[in-house]
Design an enzyme around this catalytic site. Structure first.
Site, PDB file in Angstrom:
ATOM      1  N   THR A  97     -40.655 103.677 -48.767  1.00 23.89           N
ATOM      2  CA  THR A  97     -39.927 104.708 -49.393  1.00 23.89           C
ATOM      3  C   THR A  97     -40.805 105.894 -49.064  1.00 23.89           C
ATOM      4  O   THR A  97     -41.974 106.068 -49.888  1.00 23.89           O
ATOM      5  CB  THR A  97     -39.440 104.842 -50.848  1.00 23.89           C
ATOM      6  OG1 THR A  97     -38.410 103.830 -50.583  1.00 23.89           O
ATOM      7  CG2 THR A  97     -38.854 106.092 -50.908  1.00 23.89           C
ATOM      8  N   LYS A 172     -32.083 107.220 -49.181  1.00 24.78           N
ATOM      9  CA  LYS A 172     -32.978 106.446 -50.431  1.00 24.78           C
ATOM     10  C   LYS A 172     -33.242 107.607 -51.545  1.00 24.78           C
ATOM     11  O   LYS A 172     -32.917 107.214 -52.824  1.00 24.78           O
ATOM     12  CB  LYS A 172     -33.950 105.947 -50.004  1.00 24.78           C
ATOM     13  CG  LYS A 172     -35.092 105.331 -50.956  1.00 24.78           C
ATOM     14  CD  LYS A 172     -34.602 104.279 -51.543  1.00 24.78           C
ATOM     15  CE  LYS A 172     -35.175 103.537 -52.636  1.00 24.78           C
ATOM     16  NZ  LYS A 172     -36.307 102.825 -52.134  1.00 24.78           N
ATOM     17  N   LYS A 240     -43.569 108.603 -57.609  1.00 31.43           N
ATOM     18  CA  LYS A 240     -43.879 108.887 -56.306  1.00 31.43           C
ATOM     19  C   LYS A 240     -42.600 109.336 -55.482  1.00 31.43           C
ATOM     20  O   LYS A 240     -42.524 110.351 -54.870  1.00 31.43           O
ATOM     21  CB  LYS A 240     -44.450 107.643 -55.669  1.00 31.43           C
ATOM     22  CG  LYS A 240     -44.954 107.971 -54.174  1.00 31.43           C
ATOM     23  CD  LYS A 240     -43.899 107.434 -53.375  1.00 31.43           C
ATOM     24  CE  LYS A 240     -43.914 106.236 -53.111  1.00 31.43           C
ATOM     25  NZ  LYS A 240     -42.910 105.482 -52.059  1.00 31.43           N
TER      26      LYS A 240
END
Length: 288
Positions: A97, A172, A240
């Site tokens: 990701t 995502k 993150k």
């Protein structure tokens, strides 16, 4: 069966690469810690290489699952990077990701060398990786996706092309935005139930059968109630990911007020010493 390289053997990559080997693919692995690569080979067979370039040499597909934008650049670029070892026509599949920006940057570099590129972040956590039940959202050309799909199927419950390069990463982001609000709502619901003197298990058995039901509710309510937070994706990694979401929202002109608020709640958890706790630890902020 394909000749495959897998770069990154963390909690996700180790079992994902294992599923590839079990499916009959010829797998060479690379990990920054060589001991982890040796352990994988001892368990699954195959081979390991000391650099991404050597792992990628001769591979039809190079799949990677590392930590962040900088980690991805490191395994792809430079004299020891995967791109330097890949032959024209090979495809790199990135399961990390990362930002849409680094995805487009690396896809452009790949194209200049005659390489394919598919961004393919995953959802389903460590359990999904171990059980081969990940949701995989992909961006790239149809041709590159078609080449990568049979290998990805080794650990996917669903694998879908969402559009051109970076569409997987944008999907995502949708996933992480949805999860953030859901987990906070679940945490508040369970904390409220406790304050009201209700049995949490009874509450969840009833409300999970209605519109409030979710995977998080069914699979995490008991551990949340017990204060056990060692069952999945870490808070540090979630922050993150949410930073990537919030940056992309600024660029798109999208508004994510709940996501921004919950990002700060996760910061609270980090300050409590819970950076490595799983994301269900939002309930730890709330009084019992």
């Amino acid at each position: 069966m394909a000749k495959v390289a897998f770069l990154g053997l963390g909690v996700m990559g180790f079992p994902m690469a294992g599923h590839l080997a079990a499916a009959g693919h010829q797998v060479t692995v690379y990990n920054r810690s060589g001991a982890k690569a040796e352990a994988w080979v001892a368990h699954h067979g195959g081979a390991h290489a000391p650099t991404p370039r050597e792992a990628a040499t001769g591979a039809d597909l190079v799949l990677c699952c590392v930590g962040n934008d900088d980690d991805l650049r490191q395994v792809c670029l430079g004299p020891d990077g995967a791109f330097a070892g890949m032959a024209r026509g090979a495809v790199l599949v990135d399961h990390t990701t990362v930002s849409a920006q680094v995805t487009r940057e690396l896809a452009q570099v790949a194209a200049q060398s005659g390489l394919g590129y598919v961004d393919a972040p995953v959802s389903g956590g460590q359990a999904g990786a171990e059980n081969g039940q990940l949701s995989v959202m992909c961006g790239g050309t149809q041709a590159d996706f078609d080449r990568a799909g049979p290998a990805i199927d080794a650990y996917a419950k669903i694998c879908r092309r969402m559009g051109e390069v970076s569409a997987g990463q944008m999907t995502k982001m949708c996933n992480q935005i949805a999860i953030a609000g859901l987990v906070q709502g679940l945490a508040e619901s369970l904390a409220f139930a406790r304050k009201a003197g209700l049995d949490v298990t009874d509450v969840v058995e009833v409300i999970s059968q209605g519109a409030a039901g979710s995977w998080q509710m069914v699979n995490r309510h008991a551990t949340m109630d017990r204060g056990e937070f060692e069952h999945g994706f870490a808070v540090d990694w979630m922050r993150k990911d949410l930073a990537i979401c919030l940056q992309a929202a600024d660029q798109l002109g999208a508004v994510l007020p709940v996501t921004a608020l919950i990002d700060q709640f996760y910061k609270d958890v980090q300050l409590m010493g819970g950076g490595r706790w799983d994301t269900s630890s939002l309930i730890a902020r709330l009084p019992r």
